[in-house]
Design a protein around this motif. Structure first.
Motif, PDB file in Angstrom:
ATOM      1  N   UNK A  40       0.817  -1.210   0.000  1.00 16.21           N
ATOM      2  CA  UNK A  40       0.000   0.000   0.000  1.00 16.21           C
ATOM      3  C   UNK A  40       0.853   1.264   0.000  1.00 16.21           C
ATOM      4  N   UNK A  41       2.081   1.154   0.514  1.00 15.62           N
ATOM      5  CA  UNK A  41       2.950   2.329   0.627  1.00 15.62           C
ATOM      6  C   UNK A  41       3.794   2.576  -0.628  1.00 15.62           C
ATOM      7  N   UNK A  42       3.754   1.644  -1.596  1.00 18.40           N
ATOM      8  CA  UNK A  42       4.558   1.834  -2.806  1.00 18.40           C
ATOM      9  C   UNK A  42       4.013   3.001  -3.623  1.00 18.40           C
ATOM     10  N   UNK A  43       4.922   3.806  -4.133  1.00 17.77           N
ATOM     11  CA  UNK A  43       4.502   4.988  -4.893  1.00 17.77           C
ATOM     12  C   UNK A  43       4.167   4.660  -6.338  1.00 17.77           C
ATOM     13  N   UNK A  44       4.709   3.559  -6.839  1.00 12.93           N
ATOM     14  CA  UNK A  44       4.426   3.146  -8.219  1.00 12.93           C
ATOM     15  C   UNK A  44       3.850   1.737  -8.230  1.00 12.93           C
ATOM     16  N   UNK A  45       2.938   1.498  -9.134  1.00  9.20           N
ATOM     17  CA  UNK A  45       2.312   0.183  -9.242  1.00  9.20           C
ATOM     18  C   UNK A  45       3.297  -0.819  -9.846  1.00  9.20           C
ATOM     19  N   UNK A  46       3.569  -1.945  -9.150  1.00 14.86           N
ATOM     20  CA  UNK A  46       4.495  -2.952  -9.699  1.00 14.86           C
ATOM     21  C   UNK A  46       3.960  -3.530 -11.013  1.00 14.86           C
ATOM     22  N   UNK A  47       4.873  -3.948 -11.870  1.00 15.31           N
ATOM     23  CA  UNK A  47       4.475  -4.576 -13.132  1.00 15.31           C
ATOM     24  C   UNK A  47       3.665  -5.840 -12.867  1.00 15.31           C
ATOM     25  N   UNK A  48       4.098  -6.612 -11.879  1.00 17.93           N
ATOM     26  CA  UNK A  48       3.385  -7.831 -11.490  1.00 17.93           C
ATOM     27  C   UNK A  48       3.116  -7.791  -9.998  1.00 17.93           C
ATOM     28  N   UNK A  49       1.843  -7.697  -9.637  1.00 22.06           N
ATOM     29  CA  UNK A  49       1.484  -7.691  -8.215  1.00 22.06           C
ATOM     30  C   UNK A  49       1.876  -9.008  -7.555  1.00 22.06           C
ATOM     31  N   UNK A  50       1.686 -10.122  -8.270  1.00 25.31           N
ATOM     32  CA  UNK A  50       2.027 -11.430  -7.711  1.00 25.31           C
ATOM     33  C   UNK A  50       3.514 -11.516  -7.401  1.00 25.31           C
ATOM     34  N   UNK A  51       4.349 -11.066  -8.329  1.00 29.51           N
ATOM     35  CA  UNK A  51       5.799 -11.127  -8.121  1.00 29.51           C
ATOM     36  C   UNK A  51       6.208 -10.241  -6.958  1.00 29.51           C
ATOM     37  N   UNK A  52       5.669  -9.021  -6.912  1.00 33.36           N
ATOM     38  CA  UNK A  52       6.030  -8.085  -5.843  1.00 33.36           C
ATOM     39  C   UNK A  52       5.605  -8.626  -4.479  1.00 33.36           C
ATOM     40  N   UNK A  53       4.363  -9.095  -4.386  1.00 36.59           N
ATOM     41  CA  UNK A  53       3.831  -9.555  -3.100  1.00 36.59           C
ATOM     42  C   UNK A  53       4.504 -10.847  -2.644  1.00 36.59           C
TER      43      UNK A  53
END
Length: 311
Positions: A40-53
C-alpha cells in the motif's frame, strides 16, 4: 484491478507461502499484514502484483524465521508447527501434493533447512516459481538459488517418510480409530497402532504432559484410553478434523474451548506417529482456548473419586 483487490485475490497464496516457511499461523498472518502495508505504501504500481507480493512476503518470512530460530532452540520440550485446519490456497489438481507439503512431518523436515534453503524449497517445489522470481525474492543469484534448491531437496529426501498413497483408505482408518478412541476401547486402539508407534506432545512447558514421548503400541494405547475416558467423562469433546492436511482431531472442554489438537501419521494401514499440540500460545487462532490445567485436575479428581458403595 485496484491494489486492494489484487492483494485480496493473492492473499491465500501469500499466507500459504509464509506458513510453510514459518510453521506458525500467527507469524504468517503478521507477515501477510506487513506485506500489505508495504504494498500500500509503494509509490508506483508494480508490473506484477504477484511477483512483488510473493517477493515481499518471502523476504519478511525469512527475516522472521531467522529470529524465531533462537526462540525455538530454547523451547521447552518438542516444538511442533501451529496446527492449521484449512490451507486457504486451493488448487484442486494439486490438492494431495499441497496437503503433504503442509503436513506436520514435512514442516518438521523443513525445520532442518536454513532459512534461505527453506524459502527456496517452498517457492520452487511447492508453488512452482521460476528461478528468476526466486532469485529476486531471496536476493541471491539464479545459480545460487539452483544450488540452494538442490541442497534442500537432498535434505528433504533423506528424511522424508513415505506417505500413505491411498488417502481414502487412510481417512477411513482414522475414522475407525477415533470411534474407538472416543470410547476408550483399549483392545480396539491397539489394533490401529504400529508396534513402534510414537506419541509426542508439544505443550511448551505450559500445559500438563504425561511425558515428552511415549513409545510402543501397548504404552500408547493405555495412555490414550485412560486420558480420553477421563476427558469425555467431564464433558470434553473429541472432534475429528483434518489438521495440516492429515487426519486429526480438536479437543474441546465442556464450554467449547480448545485445549488440544492431535494429528495422525498413517502408513501401511497403521498409525506410526501421534502428535499433539496443547501449548495455548499455538491454539488461539482456532478459537477461545481453555485451561488445560483445570481440565486435567477435574479429570483426575473424577477418576480418583470412589463410586457409590453397594448397599
Amino acid at each position: 484491478m485496484r491494489p486492494v483487490e489484487e492483494f485480496q485475490e493473492l492473499r491465500p497464496l501469500l499466507f500459504s507461502i509464509a506458513y510453510r516457511i514459518l510453521g506458525s499461523v500467527s507469524e504468517a498472518e503478521d507477515a501477510v499484514q506487513e506485506t500489505w502495508l508495504r504494498y500500500a505504501a509503494t509509490s508506483t504500481q508494480p508490473t506484477s502484483a504477484k511477483a512483488f507480493l510473493s517477493t515481499t512476503v518471502s523476504r519478511i518470512s525469512i527475516d522472521v524465521l531467522r529470529s524465531a530460530r533462537v526462540r525455538r532452540e530454547e523451547y521447552v520440550g518438542p516444538w511442533f508447527p501451529e496446527p492449521l485446519l484449512t490451507d486457504p490456497y486451493q488448487d484442486p489438481e494439486r490438492s494431495a501434493e499441497l496437503a503433504d507439503s503442509v503436513s506436520m512431518a514435512a514442516l518438521l523436515l523443513l525445520e532442518r533447512l536454513s532459512p534461505l534453503e527453506r524459502a527456496v524449497f517452498v517457492l520452487r517445489e511447492v508453488f512452482g516459481f521460476g528461478f528468476r522470481e526466486i532469485a529476486a525474492a531471496v536476493e541471491r543469484s539464479e545459480a545460487a538459488c539452483r544450488q540452494l534448491a538442490m541442497q534442500a531437496r537432498r535434505h528433504m529426501s533423506a528424511g522424508r517418510p513415505r506417505f500413505e498413497a491411498d488417502r481414502k483408505e487412510r481417512d477411513e482408518l482414522a475414522g475407525r480409530f477415533f470411534d474407538a478412541f472416543k470410547e476408550g476401547e483399549l483392545d480396539a486402539l491397539r489394533e490401529f497402532l504400529a508396534a513402534d508407534v510414537h506419541l509426542v506432545g508439544d505443550g511448551g512447558g505450559k500445559t500438563p504432559q504425561v511425558a515428552a514421548q511415549i513409545i510402543g503400541a501397548e504404552n500408547v494405547a493405555r495412555v490414550v484410553a485412560a486420558l480420553v475416558t477421563a476427558f469425555v467423562r467431564i464433558g470434553g469433546v473429541v472432534e475429528p478434523h483434518e489438521v495440516n492436511g492429515q487426519p486429526g482431531a480438536i479437543f474441546r472442554d465442556r464450554d467449547g474451548n480448545v485445549v488440544n489438537t492431535m494429528v495422525l501419521d498413517i502408513l501401511d494401514g497403521q498409525i506410526q506417529m501421534i502428535r499433539t499440540v496443547s501449548n495455548p500460545d499455538k491454539l488461539g487462532h482456532l478459537g477461545s482456548v481453555g485451561d488445560a490445567w483445570a481440565v486435567v485436575r477435574e479429570a483426575t479428581e473424577t477418576t480418583d473419586r470412589p463410586g457409590p458403595s453397594a448397599s
